[in-house]
Structure formats: structure tokens, C-alpha cells
Write a protein that holds these residues in place. Structure first.
Motif, short mmCIF file in Angstrom:
data_model
loop_
_atom_site.label_atom_id
_atom_site.label_comp_id
_atom_site.label_asym_id
_atom_site.label_seq_id
_atom_site.Cartn_x
_atom_site.Cartn_y
_atom_site.Cartn_z
N LEU A 3 139.71 65.28 5.32
CA LEU A 3 139.37 64.44 4.11
C LEU A 3 139.37 63.13 4.27
CD1 LEU A 3 142.35 66.16 2.14
CD2 LEU A 3 139.94 67.02 2.23
N ILE A 4 138.61 62.62 3.31
CA ILE A 4 138.52 60.77 3.41
C ILE A 4 138.65 60.72 1.78
CG2 ILE A 4 137.04 58.97 3.05
CD1 ILE A 4 135.15 60.51 5.22
N VAL A 16 148.29 58.48 -2.27
CA VAL A 16 147.69 59.99 -2.30
C VAL A 16 148.07 60.53 -0.74
CG1 VAL A 16 146.00 61.64 -2.55
CG2 VAL A 16 146.48 59.87 -4.37
N ALA A 17 147.46 59.75 0.21
CA ALA A 17 147.43 60.14 1.64
C ALA A 17 148.79 60.44 2.16
CB ALA A 17 146.76 59.02 2.47
N SER A 18 149.78 59.42 1.74
CA SER A 18 151.02 59.77 2.06
C SER A 18 151.73 61.03 1.54
CB SER A 18 152.17 58.58 2.15
OG SER A 18 152.21 58.34 0.69
N TRP A 19 151.40 61.27 0.50
CA TRP A 19 151.93 62.66 -0.31
C TRP A 19 151.15 63.73 0.61
CZ3 TRP A 19 148.66 65.52 -3.45
CH2 TRP A 19 148.91 66.50 -4.28
N LEU A 20 149.98 63.70 0.76
CA LEU A 20 149.33 64.87 1.37
C LEU A 20 149.82 65.22 2.86
CD1 LEU A 20 145.53 64.11 0.63
CD2 LEU A 20 146.91 66.14 -0.33
N GLN A 21 150.19 64.11 3.56
CA GLN A 21 151.11 64.34 4.80
C GLN A 21 152.30 64.98 4.51
OE1 GLN A 21 150.57 61.68 8.34
NE2 GLN A 21 152.58 61.02 7.85
N ARG A 27 147.44 65.07 8.43
CA ARG A 27 147.88 63.78 9.21
C ARG A 27 147.21 62.41 8.56
NH1 ARG A 27 149.66 59.82 12.21
NH2 ARG A 27 148.53 59.27 14.13
N GLN A 28 148.08 61.49 7.98
CA GLN A 28 147.57 60.46 7.41
C GLN A 28 147.07 59.46 8.39
OE1 GLN A 28 150.32 58.35 5.15
NE2 GLN A 28 148.80 56.85 4.30
N THR A 74 145.31 65.89 16.00
CA THR A 74 145.47 66.73 14.99
C THR A 74 146.50 67.96 15.09
OG1 THR A 74 143.60 67.68 15.93
CG2 THR A 74 142.95 66.36 13.93
N VAL A 75 146.68 68.00 16.33
CA VAL A 75 147.75 69.15 16.88
C VAL A 75 149.11 69.13 15.99
CG1 VAL A 75 149.08 70.13 18.68
CG2 VAL A 75 147.10 68.90 19.23
N GLY A 76 149.25 70.43 15.31
CA GLY A 76 150.40 70.57 14.34
C GLY A 76 149.94 70.07 12.84
N PHE A 77 148.84 69.75 12.68
CA PHE A 77 148.42 69.32 11.34
C PHE A 77 147.30 70.15 10.93
CE2 PHE A 77 150.43 65.42 13.11
CZ PHE A 77 151.19 65.09 12.08
N LYS A 78 147.28 70.25 9.70
CA LYS A 78 146.17 71.01 8.95
C LYS A 78 144.84 70.43 9.16
CE LYS A 78 147.45 73.23 4.80
NZ LYS A 78 147.82 73.27 3.42
N GLY A 79 144.68 69.10 9.34
CA GLY A 79 143.63 68.27 9.52
C GLY A 79 143.97 66.79 9.35
N VAL A 80 143.10 65.94 9.02
CA VAL A 80 143.09 64.53 8.70
C VAL A 80 143.03 64.10 7.37
CG1 VAL A 80 142.57 62.20 9.60
CG2 VAL A 80 142.84 64.10 11.47
#
Ligand code: B4P
Length: 184
Positions: A3-4, A16-21, A27-28, A74-80
């Protein structure tokens, strides 16, 4: 899924990004935070960008692209979730070549609201950022209009853009973002 978050300075991208992380394991990648970290540690890059950031100008595309490459894991994350990057058409095109972007969320907020937010912002220890003063905020908004606003068109043409009202409460913004990512 990558996402951007797009929007004016103070539109709430970082919030928003830190909440998504935290909540959704994205990964923010916040180029602003990464640059502030380089300054804090006192690296050569950190020293080079200090004046540029304090004046509200953009750091060079080359430096930013290098910095993002270094941190994109991105390892261990849903995406960036990219927050504050890309900020120029050049950065966006460079990202297009290397990374698949699934959604771009544009947080639309009026100039008046962002100025108020940035003038009232401080961190947990009450510290204020040097670039959060009226003169530099005006410059950051000008730089945004000239360099970053064209990205709205760039991603609209790619049918990736969703526009949300970023001028409402943090909780409301989060709920709207949640709806968008759950619909993907
Ligand atoms: P950034 O760190 O990206 O700064 P920002 O755009 O001001 O922050 P953001 O939009 O994330 O706002 P936030 O959530 O914190 O950039 C700083 C500098 O770094 C740039 O000027 C430039 O020099 C350099 N730089 C960074 N990336 C670059 C790139 N790609 N290329 C070149 N140069 C680059 O929210 C702000 C405030 O509003 C907070 O206090 C928050 O609590 C509050 N808030 C957020 N959402 C709210 C809501 N819905 N309601 C009420 N308050 C809210």
C-alpha cells in the motif's frame, strides 16, 4: 499486498501507517522517520539532509531511493505500507519498476487543518519538530503541491487510487482505511 499512503504533510499518513503496522502486520516504510533516524545516529546521510529537512525541501530522489532499498524487508509481514514515499513522479516510477502496488490511499485534508495539526504536534516527551513551524509548514505544502500532488493523477490512471476524507477523527480515518484494505 503493498500500500501507499498519499497526502499533504500532516494529513495523517504516519498515524495510519504505524497503526497498520501494529494491527495488521504491514511493514511501515516512512522515509521521514528513516531520515530522522539517520540524523539522530549522525550518519553521513543524516548530516547531508539536516538543512534540507529543516527548510521543508525534498531530499534528492537518489538518496531516498537508496534508503528505501536498504529498508524494504517483507519477511514476516503481510506487505509494505509506504508513508511519505513516493513524493515525486521520479520516485513513483522507480517504485513501479521494482514493487507491485495494490492500493494507494489518498488522505484528503484541507490546508487549514494540516497547518493546525502540525502547529500543535509534539512527540510523547513533548518535543517539537524543527520543521513544524509556520514558515516551513507553508514551504512543505508548496513543495507538496508542486511535486507530490501530480502522483494523484499517476495512480488514478493506474486505477489504484482511493480518496478518503482525512479531515475527520483518527478513529474515523482508521475505520475507512480498514474498509478499503478488507475489500482488497
Ligand atoms: P514526513 O516525516 O513524511 O512528515 P509529514 O508529511 O509531515 O507527516 P505525516 O503526513 O505522516 O503526518 P502525521 O501522521 O505525523 O517528512 C518530513 C521531511 O522529510 C520532508 O519535509 C522532507 O524533507 C523529507 N522527506 C521525507 N520523505 C521524503 C521523500 N520521499 N522524498 C524527499 N524528501 C522526503 O500527522 C501529523 C499530526 O496530525 C500528528 O500530530 C497526528 O497526531 C495528527 N493527526 C493525524 N491524523 C489525525 C486526525 N485524523 N485527526 C486529528 N489529528 C490527526
Amino acid at each position: 499486498m503493498n500500500l501507499i499512503l498519499l497526502g499533504m504533510p500532516g494529513s495523517g499518513k504516519g498515524t495510519v501507517a504505524s497503526w497498520l503496522q501494529e494491527k495488521y502486520l504491514y511493514r511501515q516504510i516512512s522515509t521521514g522517520d528513516l531520515l530522522r533516524e539517520e540524523r539522530k545516529v549522525g550518519t553521513q546521510l543524516g548530516k547531508q539532509v539536516e538543512v534540507i529537512m529543516n527548510e521543508g525541501k525534498l531530499v534528492s530522489d537518489e538518496m531516498i531511493i537508496e534508503l528505501v532499498k536498504k529498508h524494504i524487508k517483507t519477511v514476516g509481514f503481510k506487505g509494505v505500507v509506504f508513508d511519505g514515499f513516493p513524493r515525486t513522479v521520479f520516485q513513483a516510477k522507480s517504485l513501479d519498476e521494482t514493487t507491485n502496488i495494490d492500493q494507494v490511499i489518498f488522505l484528503k485534508v484541507s490546508e487549514k487543518i494540516v497547518v493546525d495539526r502540525l502547529l500543535n504536534r509534539s512527540d510523547d516527551s513533548g518535543q517539537r519538530r524543527e520543521d513544524d513551524n509556520e514558515r516551513v509548514i507553508k514551504e512543505r505544502i508548496k513543495v507538496y503541491m508542486e511535486n507530490t500532488q501530480p502522483l494523484i493523477d499517476h495512480y488514478e490512471k493506474k486505477c489504484l487510487l482511493t480518496t478518503l476524507d482525512g479531515g475527520v477523527s483518527i478513529e474515523n480515518v482508521r475505520n475507512k482505511v480498514k474498509e478499503v484494505i478488507e475489500s482488497l
